[in-house]
Design a protein around this motif. Structure first.
Motif, PDB file in Angstrom:
ATOM      1  N   SER A 163       0.869  -1.094  -0.088  1.00  0.00           N
ATOM      2  CA  SER A 163      -0.209  -0.136   0.079  1.00  0.00           C
ATOM      3  C   SER A 163       0.915   1.326  -0.145  1.00  0.00           C
ATOM      4  CB  SER A 163      -0.937   0.100   1.255  1.00  0.00           C
ATOM      5  OG  SER A 163      -1.873  -1.037   1.110  1.00  0.00           O
ATOM      6  N   ASP A 164       2.084   1.257   0.722  1.00  0.00           N
ATOM      7  CA  ASP A 164       2.625   2.294   0.749  1.00  0.00           C
ATOM      8  C   ASP A 164       3.595   2.764  -0.420  1.00  0.00           C
ATOM      9  OD1 ASP A 164       2.296   2.830   3.405  1.00  0.00           O
ATOM     10  OD2 ASP A 164       4.042   2.392   4.257  1.00  0.00           O
ATOM     11  N   SER A 169       2.143   1.603  -3.623  1.00  0.00           N
ATOM     12  CA  SER A 169       1.225   2.243  -4.327  1.00  0.00           C
ATOM     13  C   SER A 169       0.697   3.326  -4.205  1.00  0.00           C
ATOM     14  CB  SER A 169       0.154   1.261  -4.749  1.00  0.00           C
ATOM     15  OG  SER A 169       0.217  -0.052  -4.372  1.00  0.00           O
ATOM     16  N   GLY A 170       0.533   3.951  -3.045  1.00  0.00           N
ATOM     17  CA  GLY A 170       0.211   5.139  -2.389  1.00  0.00           C
ATOM     18  C   GLY A 170      -1.225   4.938  -1.956  1.00  0.00           C
ATOM     19  N   LEU A 171      -1.232   5.401  -0.741  1.00  0.00           N
ATOM     20  CA  LEU A 171      -2.615   5.346  -0.022  1.00  0.00           C
ATOM     21  C   LEU A 171      -3.637   6.117  -0.506  1.00  0.00           C
ATOM     22  CD1 LEU A 171      -0.718   3.985   2.068  1.00  0.00           C
ATOM     23  CD2 LEU A 171      -1.822   5.269   3.739  1.00  0.00           C
ATOM     24  N   ARG A 204      -0.034  11.284   5.200  1.00  0.00           N
ATOM     25  CA  ARG A 204       0.827  10.024   4.880  1.00  0.00           C
ATOM     26  C   ARG A 204       0.486   9.359   3.783  1.00  0.00           C
ATOM     27  NH1 ARG A 204       3.974   8.947   9.674  1.00  0.00           N
ATOM     28  NH2 ARG A 204       4.311   7.047   8.594  1.00  0.00           N
ATOM     29  N   GLY A 251       2.239   7.218   1.843  1.00  0.00           N
ATOM     30  CA  GLY A 251       2.918   6.306   1.535  1.00  0.00           C
ATOM     31  C   GLY A 251       4.467   6.628   1.220  1.00  0.00           C
ATOM     32  N   ARG A 252       5.124   5.860   0.619  1.00  0.00           N
ATOM     33  CA  ARG A 252       6.825   5.998  -0.049  1.00  0.00           C
ATOM     34  C   ARG A 252       6.860   7.583  -0.420  1.00  0.00           C
ATOM     35  NH1 ARG A 252      10.555   1.832  -1.097  1.00  0.00           N
ATOM     36  NH2 ARG A 252       9.819   0.056   0.038  1.00  0.00           N
ATOM     37  N   GLY A 289       3.699   6.093   5.148  1.00  0.00           N
ATOM     38  CA  GLY A 289       2.379   5.774   5.122  1.00  0.00           C
ATOM     39  C   GLY A 289       2.150   4.956   6.459  1.00  0.00           C
ATOM     40  N   TRP A 290       1.948   3.703   6.054  1.00  0.00           N
ATOM     41  CA  TRP A 290       1.882   2.763   7.373  1.00  0.00           C
ATOM     42  C   TRP A 290       3.260   2.705   8.081  1.00  0.00           C
ATOM     43  CZ3 TRP A 290      -2.750   0.841   8.919  1.00  0.00           C
ATOM     44  CH2 TRP A 290      -3.721   0.865   7.983  1.00  0.00           C
ATOM     45  N   TYR A 342       9.873   5.589   6.150  1.00  0.00           N
ATOM     46  CA  TYR A 342      11.221   4.982   5.209  1.00  0.00           C
ATOM     47  C   TYR A 342      12.377   6.067   5.476  1.00  0.00           C
ATOM     48  CZ  TYR A 342       7.368   2.247   3.484  1.00  0.00           C
ATOM     49  OH  TYR A 342       6.533   1.501   3.315  1.00  0.00           O
ATOM     50  N   ARG A 389      12.177   0.194   5.649  1.00  0.00           N
ATOM     51  CA  ARG A 389      10.743   0.800   6.341  1.00  0.00           C
ATOM     52  C   ARG A 389      10.976   0.394   7.740  1.00  0.00           C
ATOM     53  NH1 ARG A 389       7.730  -4.843   4.320  1.00  0.00           N
ATOM     54  NH2 ARG A 389       7.806  -5.654   6.234  1.00  0.00           N
TER      55      ARG A 389
END
Ligand code: NAD
Length: 709
Positions: free
Chosen positions: A532-533, A535-537, A569, A571-572, A577-578, A581, A587
């Motif tokens: 998910s992080d 791909s983008g939340l 947040r 993601g990367r 995100g979750w 980084y 992570r």
């Protein structure tokens, strides 16, 4: 010698015990007997082939009129390997080692004439002969490790004697397929014949000296080289137990006589044959062959595609354009304005530049591919394309605008495809006056790397359009899986349920780190929160927003990800995100995320409990199979094995576990159903056990048996 000439000389076929015509026939050419295998499509070593070969070799060995034997697979073929369907059953006599032993023990010279693939067991047969002649289209290799096996009929022992231990480890563990010239350089072929390889084999057979590899010593080799080959092979083993077994058996070729080596090899082969990993890999191999058989396409001919256009040059459009260029098509890339089109081209040029740096392609290849790319910002540029792939924003209004304009400019008969992930394909098709020409071509990111291509059939997609999509997939080296039209098709539909349940686990007490660790220990390339992080939340967030109006209020909704998005947040791409980084992309859990999770639990009055990795895995695998069963019953997926292919090739599901439906069968459907019932209690509406799962579990059935029936 062409096939017609051969047919004219053809003697009687060997008769099998059941009296049916054997796929193996013998013809005489003076003192030379040609044993020919004719078992479409690839001369797999099915039982009748083994029977025929064994009988032919024994009969000819005893025939004083025969001076030498040639084994041939006919024009364009030799023997492509074992019959994988038979591998689901216990070994059935005559087994391949008996056939190979008969060749090895034959008192007359035996020559193999290879005009195509001599792979796996086919290569083992060739290695037992005194001479191997190939045409330029011959392919040679012991490829068993690709299916989680090792050669089981002397291949490892003969190759070690022919090429040395280090080289044998490299070839067997890599499952390498050698082209004729490379096989010649290594001595796997004794000659490459430009003209008629069978005629040449017949001419040379009587004068061939007997030189069986079984009587040769293993060449002395550098210990360091062997160590290096073994270390390299283990590095790429990815958990396939066959690799370690192959190394062990090949190295042992030096330790005893040939017979002892054979016995060791056979024992290891038989054990691996029953291993869950080999069963999973065989399943996937057969699944890939099934996936392209689509009911209703009988007689449908693919439309010719010689030029392609892509609309949108973002993440997906650029990757799709590159994949099409890689496959040799000229590609027109259409963006909203000249600047965006130039940026799209630069993106693809950059991708190729990186491939040149890493040595994947040469500079000339890069230039050639880029020369086939035409950036444009006017839909008129699409007019001549045979296929258009739309990869613009995931928004029905945008798709509507594009497909209406496409309908105006595209030539009649052009295939109009969309890369949409979730949107209703019938609605997109209805924007045009030619819905039968519309199909979903759902690529996965990065589109020039990922193997899966979900081919989505709308209600009115014409059979020849679907056939065109399958043939395009083949040319692009993609694995097609045909899906029906529903929210998320096969892959994203099941994935959405999997993600929901991963979030339930988190809200109930597991940390995202624990969920990901459990999945990664199972063999997933990446845990679901790490994905998910990446791909983008925001993508999943947008999807949840879109569904909000129609979501059943009794479906449990976890708002943690919404809070993460609200706090920036994503993601990367936003640094976290979750997870958080560091600069190197490693992570780590973040206390801020833990606080969001704790608040969500508190708001619901949930007292967090702990979950073992096994509980996490069992739950998530069960809900995937359950949603898969619903997709099957609705006809969204044609077969359970298609779902497996989709997850292995598009979602990082571990190959060695065979896919979610295969894994459910292996776990036993009653146990899966019990877990789904627990998941239903945790998730509420939308998590009900699938009627098909309930029925199969009650009847003692399996997805595999249901599929075959
Ligand atoms: P993106 O935002 O990176 O790219 C979309 C591109 O389309 C942009 O460059 C934009 O300028 C262009 N565009 C928008 N409207 C246009 C128009 N009218 N004419 C020409 N160009 C136009 O989006 P993306 O991630 O590449 O996704 C594209 C499509 O692929 C979506 O339907 C998405 O659901 C789907 N998809 C995405 C992924 C993924 O992982 N990103 C995977 C599979 C499918």
């Amino acid at each position: 010698m062409d096939d017609k000439a051969h047919a004219a000389l053809r003697g009687g076929p060997m008769h099998g015990r059941d009296g049916a015509d054997s796929p193996v026939s013998v013809t005489r050419h003076g003192p030379v007997a040609v044993v020919r295998i004719d078992h479409a499509p690839v001369n797999a070593l099915s039982k009748p082939v083994r029977q025929g070969l064994l009988a032919a070799v024994r009969t000819l060995d005893a025939d004083p009129a025969v001076a030498a034997i040639v084994i041939s697979g006919g024009a364009g073929r030799f023997i492509a390997g074992a019959d994988l369907r038979e591998m689901a059953l216990p070994p059935d006599a005559p087994v391949l080692p008996e056939v190979v032993a008969a060749i090895d023990g034959c008192s007359k010279p035996v020559v193999a004439a290879l005009d195509g693939a001599a792979l796996g067991g086919g290569c083992e047969i060739a290695l037992a002969c005194d001479m191997r002649l190939g045409s330029p289209r011959a392919l040679v290799g012991l490829t068993e490790t690709r299916l989680g096996l090792i050669p089981g009929a002397g291949g490892t022992q003969r190759l070690a004697r022919l090429a040395g231990i280090a080289k044998a480890i490299e070839l067997v563990c890599g499952g390498q397929v050698l082209k004729a010239d490379d096989a010649l350089a290594l001595g796997l072929l004794d000659g490459v014949v430009e003209g008629d390889v069978l005629a040449e084999a017949i001419a040379r057979a009587p004068g061939t000296a007997k030189r069986r590899l079984s009587t040769r010593p293993v060449p002395a080799g550098e210990c360091a080289e062997e160590e290096a080959a073994a270390a390299e092979a283990l590095k790429g083993a990815k958990g396939v137990p066959a690799i370690a077994a192959a190394i062990r058996v090949i190295r042992a070729a030096r330790d005893g006589d040939f017979a002892a080596g054979l016995a060791r090899e056979r024992a290891a082969f038989l054990a691996l044959r029953e291993s869950p990993e080999a069963k999973a890999l065989r399943h996937l191999f057969l699944a890939a062959r099934e996936a392209v058989k689509v009911p209703g396409l009988e007689g449908a001919r693919a439309r010719p595609i010689s030029s392609v256009a892509v609309i949108g040059a973002g993440t997906m459009g650029a990757g799709i354009a590159a994949a099409l260029l890689d496959a040799g098509y000229p590609v027109t890339l259409v963006e909203r304005d000249a600047e965006a089109a130039a940026t799209g081209r630069a993106r693809i040029a950059d991708l190729y530049a990186r491939q040149v740096t890493s040595g994947r392609i040469g500079a000339a290849q890069k230039d050639e591919r880029l020369a086939r790319l035409t950036p444009a910002c006017d839909f008129a540029a699409l007019a001549e394309a045979d296929l258009v792939v739309e990869a613009a924003f995931e928004d029905m209004a945008v798709k509507g605008d594009i497909f209406r304009r496409l309908d105006q400019v595209a030539r009649p008969g052009a295939v109009l495809a969309t890369n949409t992930s979730y949107l209703d394909l019938d609605a997109i098709a209805a924007f045009t006056s030619r819905p039968h020409d519309v199909v979903g071509l759902h690529f996965f990111a990065p589109a020039n790397v990922m193997k899966l291509l979900e081919v989505v059939k709308a209600a009115r997609t014409a059979p020849d359009v679907l056939a065109t999509a399958l043939s395009l997939a083949k040319r692009m080296g993609k694995q097609p899986v045909v899906a029906g039209n529903c929210d998320g098709f096969i892959g994203n539909r099941i994935y959405a349920v999997y993600r929901r349940h991963a979030e339930y686990l988190v809200e109930d007490g597991a940390s995202p780190e624990a969920v990901d660790a459990a999945l990664e220990a199972y063999g997933f390339a990446m845990g679901i929160f790490a994905v998910s992080d990446m791909s983008g939340l925001d993508i999943a967030f947008a999807m949840r927003q879109r569904r909000a109006a129609t979501r059943d209020p009794n479906e449990r909704y976890v708002a943690i990800a919404d809070h993460l998005v609200a706090s920036g947040r994503l993601g990367r791409k936003t640094g976290g995100g979750w997870y958080d980084y560091d600069g190197a992309g490693h992570r780590a859990g973040d206390p801020a995320v833990a606080r969001v999770i704790a608040a969500a639990r508190a708001a619901r009055g949930i007292v967090p409990r702990s979950f073992t990795p096994e509980e996490i895995r069992r739950r998530l695998l069960a809900v995937m199979a359950n949603e898969g069963a619903k997709a099957l019953a609705e006809g969204i997926a044609l077969r359970a094995s298609d779902i497996d292919l989709a997850f292995v090739n598009g979602y990082g599901f571990p190959r060695l576990k065979g896919g979610p439906m295969f894994a459910a069968d292996a776990a036993g459907l009653p146990a899966v159903l019990a877990e789904v019932e627990a998941a239903h209690a945790a998730g509420g509406t939308g998590s009900e056990p699938a009627a098909l799962l309930v029925r199969l579990a009650r009847e003692g059935g399996s997805f595999a048996a249901w599929q075959t029936a």
